[in-house]
Design a protein around this motif. Structure first.
Motif, PDB file in Angstrom:
ATOM      1  N   ALA A  18       0.699  -1.286   0.066  1.00  0.00           N
ATOM      2  CA  ALA A  18       0.062  -0.160   0.041  1.00  0.00           C
ATOM      3  C   ALA A  18       0.766   1.330   0.073  1.00  0.00           C
ATOM      4  O   ALA A  18       0.608   2.381  -0.599  1.00  0.00           O
ATOM      5  CB  ALA A  18      -1.015  -0.087   0.990  1.00  0.00           C
ATOM      6  N   LEU A  19       1.961   1.226   0.680  1.00  0.00           N
ATOM      7  CA  LEU A  19       2.818   2.230   0.643  1.00  0.00           C
ATOM      8  C   LEU A  19       3.738   2.402  -0.712  1.00  0.00           C
ATOM      9  O   LEU A  19       3.450   3.682  -1.050  1.00  0.00           O
ATOM     10  CB  LEU A  19       4.200   1.951   1.551  1.00  0.00           C
ATOM     11  CG  LEU A  19       5.114   3.426   1.924  1.00  0.00           C
ATOM     12  CD1 LEU A  19       5.503   3.163   3.404  1.00  0.00           C
ATOM     13  CD2 LEU A  19       6.212   3.287   0.910  1.00  0.00           C
ATOM     14  N   CYS A  20       3.870   1.501  -1.344  1.00  0.00           N
ATOM     15  CA  CYS A  20       4.270   1.609  -2.702  1.00  0.00           C
ATOM     16  C   CYS A  20       3.490   2.347  -3.510  1.00  0.00           C
ATOM     17  O   CYS A  20       3.628   3.109  -4.246  1.00  0.00           O
ATOM     18  CB  CYS A  20       4.906   0.240  -3.418  1.00  0.00           C
ATOM     19  SG  CYS A  20       6.090  -0.539  -2.384  1.00  0.00           S
ATOM     20  N   LEU A  21       2.122   1.855  -3.647  1.00  0.00           N
ATOM     21  CA  LEU A  21       1.269   2.566  -4.408  1.00  0.00           C
ATOM     22  C   LEU A  21       0.719   4.007  -3.950  1.00  0.00           C
ATOM     23  O   LEU A  21       0.831   4.915  -4.988  1.00  0.00           O
ATOM     24  CB  LEU A  21      -0.211   1.591  -4.166  1.00  0.00           C
ATOM     25  CG  LEU A  21      -0.126   0.163  -5.019  1.00  0.00           C
ATOM     26  CD1 LEU A  21      -1.230  -0.625  -4.415  1.00  0.00           C
ATOM     27  CD2 LEU A  21      -0.146   0.348  -6.598  1.00  0.00           C
ATOM     28  N   ALA A  59      10.417   7.988  13.559  1.00  0.00           N
ATOM     29  CA  ALA A  59       9.442   8.004  14.746  1.00  0.00           C
ATOM     30  C   ALA A  59       8.450   7.045  14.839  1.00  0.00           C
ATOM     31  O   ALA A  59       7.493   7.156  15.231  1.00  0.00           O
ATOM     32  CB  ALA A  59       8.765   9.307  14.447  1.00  0.00           C
ATOM     33  N   GLY A  60       9.050   5.802  14.684  1.00  0.00           N
ATOM     34  CA  GLY A  60       8.352   4.657  15.076  1.00  0.00           C
ATOM     35  C   GLY A  60       7.100   3.958  13.829  1.00  0.00           C
ATOM     36  O   GLY A  60       6.878   2.965  14.044  1.00  0.00           O
ATOM     37  N   GLN A  61       7.438   4.912  12.897  1.00  0.00           N
ATOM     38  CA  GLN A  61       6.272   4.623  11.969  1.00  0.00           C
ATOM     39  C   GLN A  61       6.880   4.168  10.408  1.00  0.00           C
ATOM     40  O   GLN A  61       8.134   4.690  10.261  1.00  0.00           O
ATOM     41  CB  GLN A  61       5.439   5.753  11.484  1.00  0.00           C
ATOM     42  CG  GLN A  61       4.588   6.209  12.690  1.00  0.00           C
ATOM     43  CD  GLN A  61       3.472   5.238  13.178  1.00  0.00           C
ATOM     44  OE1 GLN A  61       2.927   4.768  12.135  1.00  0.00           O
ATOM     45  NE2 GLN A  61       3.401   4.954  14.309  1.00  0.00           N
ATOM     46  N   VAL A  62       6.624   3.166   9.560  1.00  0.00           N
ATOM     47  CA  VAL A  62       7.119   2.693   8.460  1.00  0.00           C
ATOM     48  C   VAL A  62       7.128   3.994   7.613  1.00  0.00           C
ATOM     49  O   VAL A  62       5.895   4.552   7.358  1.00  0.00           O
ATOM     50  CB  VAL A  62       6.609   1.483   7.844  1.00  0.00           C
ATOM     51  CG1 VAL A  62       7.124   1.373   6.502  1.00  0.00           C
ATOM     52  CG2 VAL A  62       6.654   0.196   8.791  1.00  0.00           C
ATOM     53  N   ALA A  63       8.137   4.270   7.103  1.00  0.00           N
ATOM     54  CA  ALA A  63       8.219   5.694   6.149  1.00  0.00           C
ATOM     55  C   ALA A  63       8.787   5.365   4.748  1.00  0.00           C
ATOM     56  O   ALA A  63       8.478   6.214   3.912  1.00  0.00           O
ATOM     57  CB  ALA A  63       9.075   6.762   6.925  1.00  0.00           C
ATOM     58  N   GLY A  64       9.247   4.432   4.514  1.00  0.00           N
ATOM     59  CA  GLY A  64       9.821   4.003   3.139  1.00  0.00           C
ATOM     60  C   GLY A  64      10.405   2.539   3.058  1.00  0.00           C
ATOM     61  O   GLY A  64      10.439   1.704   4.167  1.00  0.00           O
ATOM     62  N   LEU A  65      10.740   2.118   1.829  1.00  0.00           N
ATOM     63  CA  LEU A  65      11.370   0.992   1.666  1.00  0.00           C
ATOM     64  C   LEU A  65      12.162   0.859   0.724  1.00  0.00           C
ATOM     65  O   LEU A  65      12.188   1.702  -0.240  1.00  0.00           O
ATOM     66  CB  LEU A  65      10.220  -0.249   1.709  1.00  0.00           C
ATOM     67  CG  LEU A  65       9.371  -0.164   0.397  1.00  0.00           C
ATOM     68  CD1 LEU A  65       9.828  -1.191  -0.830  1.00  0.00           C
ATOM     69  CD2 LEU A  65       7.888  -0.226   0.736  1.00  0.00           C
ATOM     70  N   LYS A  81      13.064  -1.719  -5.751  1.00  0.00           N
ATOM     71  CA  LYS A  81      12.006  -0.798  -5.399  1.00  0.00           C
ATOM     72  C   LYS A  81      12.646   0.332  -4.590  1.00  0.00           C
ATOM     73  O   LYS A  81      13.398  -0.045  -3.784  1.00  0.00           O
ATOM     74  CB  LYS A  81      10.677  -1.620  -4.522  1.00  0.00           C
ATOM     75  CG  LYS A  81       9.819  -2.275  -5.415  1.00  0.00           C
ATOM     76  CD  LYS A  81       8.710  -2.809  -4.665  1.00  0.00           C
ATOM     77  CE  LYS A  81       7.739  -3.737  -5.318  1.00  0.00           C
ATOM     78  NZ  LYS A  81       8.242  -4.813  -6.141  1.00  0.00           N
ATOM     79  N   LEU A  82      12.157   1.467  -4.479  1.00  0.00           N
ATOM     80  CA  LEU A  82      12.694   2.372  -3.517  1.00  0.00           C
ATOM     81  C   LEU A  82      11.186   3.385  -3.532  1.00  0.00           C
ATOM     82  O   LEU A  82      11.037   4.219  -4.515  1.00  0.00           O
ATOM     83  CB  LEU A  82      13.702   3.324  -4.014  1.00  0.00           C
ATOM     84  CG  LEU A  82      14.153   4.289  -2.993  1.00  0.00           C
ATOM     85  CD1 LEU A  82      14.889   3.788  -1.863  1.00  0.00           C
ATOM     86  CD2 LEU A  82      14.900   5.366  -3.523  1.00  0.00           C
ATOM     87  N   PHE A  83      10.660   3.394  -2.402  1.00  0.00           N
ATOM     88  CA  PHE A  83       9.450   4.193  -2.204  1.00  0.00           C
ATOM     89  C   PHE A  83       9.360   4.803  -0.920  1.00  0.00           C
ATOM     90  O   PHE A  83       9.871   4.050   0.239  1.00  0.00           O
ATOM     91  CB  PHE A  83       8.213   3.166  -2.213  1.00  0.00           C
ATOM     92  CG  PHE A  83       7.955   2.828  -3.676  1.00  0.00           C
ATOM     93  CD1 PHE A  83       7.352   3.720  -4.564  1.00  0.00           C
ATOM     94  CD2 PHE A  83       8.392   1.511  -4.120  1.00  0.00           C
ATOM     95  CE1 PHE A  83       7.177   3.337  -5.980  1.00  0.00           C
ATOM     96  CE2 PHE A  83       8.107   1.138  -5.396  1.00  0.00           C
ATOM     97  CZ  PHE A  83       7.359   2.150  -6.414  1.00  0.00           C
ATOM     98  N   ILE A  84       8.778   5.781  -0.775  1.00  0.00           N
ATOM     99  CA  ILE A  84       8.828   6.867   0.564  1.00  0.00           C
ATOM    100  C   ILE A  84       7.509   7.131   0.548  1.00  0.00           C
ATOM    101  O   ILE A  84       6.822   7.785  -0.309  1.00  0.00           O
ATOM    102  CB  ILE A  84       9.843   8.123   0.481  1.00  0.00           C
ATOM    103  CG1 ILE A  84      11.222   7.800  -0.103  1.00  0.00           C
ATOM    104  CG2 ILE A  84       9.604   8.977   1.674  1.00  0.00           C
ATOM    105  CD1 ILE A  84      11.816   6.959   0.920  1.00  0.00           C
ATOM    106  N   ALA A  85       6.931   6.998   1.937  1.00  0.00           N
ATOM    107  CA  ALA A  85       5.379   7.465   2.043  1.00  0.00           C
ATOM    108  C   ALA A  85       5.136   8.991   1.769  1.00  0.00           C
ATOM    109  O   ALA A  85       6.346   9.773   2.055  1.00  0.00           O
ATOM    110  CB  ALA A  85       5.208   7.062   3.545  1.00  0.00           C
ATOM    111  N   PRO A  86       4.241   9.385   1.161  1.00  0.00           N
ATOM    112  CA  PRO A  86       4.177  10.718   0.811  1.00  0.00           C
ATOM    113  C   PRO A  86       4.326  11.874   1.915  1.00  0.00           C
ATOM    114  O   PRO A  86       4.764  12.692   1.700  1.00  0.00           O
ATOM    115  CB  PRO A  86       2.784  10.791   0.182  1.00  0.00           C
ATOM    116  CG  PRO A  86       2.236   9.372  -0.331  1.00  0.00           C
ATOM    117  CD  PRO A  86       3.078   8.592   0.724  1.00  0.00           C
ATOM    118  N   GLU A  87       3.911  11.336   3.132  1.00  0.00           N
ATOM    119  CA  GLU A  87       3.923  12.450   4.189  1.00  0.00           C
ATOM    120  C   GLU A  87       5.417  12.563   4.798  1.00  0.00           C
ATOM    121  O   GLU A  87       5.622  13.295   5.710  1.00  0.00           O
ATOM    122  CB  GLU A  87       3.029  11.752   5.327  1.00  0.00           C
ATOM    123  CG  GLU A  87       3.320  10.508   5.913  1.00  0.00           C
ATOM    124  CD  GLU A  87       2.626   9.348   5.186  1.00  0.00           C
ATOM    125  OE1 GLU A  87       2.723   8.264   5.700  1.00  0.00           O
ATOM    126  OE2 GLU A  87       2.012   9.339   4.162  1.00  0.00           O
TER     127      GLU A  87
END
Length: 153
Positions: A18-21, A59-65, A81-87
């Motif tokens: 879902a983070l990738c998308l 800060a304890g939250q998955v933010a990228g992969l 793959k290299l993806f960062i959460a938008p936030e």
């Protein structure tokens, strides 16, 4: 910024997919385009078995992969793959995950990194020293071509 890298866990496959998308969507693609990319960006059991898959927590939250696999040659690794959460974008996580990817590739004996990138991400890879070497067909969108980049390690 308390950034932590750790191996991805198979139980996180759904959340990481879902983070990738969500990350892919920042380039302005419509819902139909994102739906067409779903299969290619969905992580499965084989992703955890065949490659190195790291998660960046902020800060304890998955933010990228970042996902690193074998490349097209014996001394080449490929950034799958290299993806960062938008936030979390714009906070240096992309560079940090690239540093992890390069170190992991070197540890496997790779001398270069092969990257098939989204056209929107090409400028990022070029800023960190990659050079464009060609194009490759998209695995999701028939007729679409993607930039291929090479990064010497």
């Amino acid at each position: 910024m308390a950034l932590i890298f750790r191996p991805a866990r198979p139980g996180e496959a759904g959340a990481l997919s879902a983070l990738c998308l969500r990350s892919k969507a920042v380039w302005g693609y419509d819902a139909a385009f994102i739906a067409a990319c779903r299969a290619e960006l969905t992580l499965g059991a084989e992703d955890f078995a065949l490659c190195r898959l790291a998660v960046a927590e902020l800060a304890g939250q998955v933010a990228g992969l970042a996902q690193l696999g074998p490349g097209p040659g014996p001394d080449v690794a490929e950034l799958w793959k290299l993806f960062i959460a938008p936030e979390a974008q714009g906070r240096g996580l992309g560079r940090a995950l690239m540093a992890w990817s390069c170190a992991a590739a070197r540890a496997r004996g790779a001398r270069s990194l092969h990257i098939v990138a989204d056209p929107g991400a090409e400028a990022f890879y070029r800023r960190i020293g990659a050079s464009r070497t060609g194009e490759a067909p998209s695995g999701s969108i028939p007729g679409r071509v993607l930039p291929v980049l090479h990064l010497a390690l």
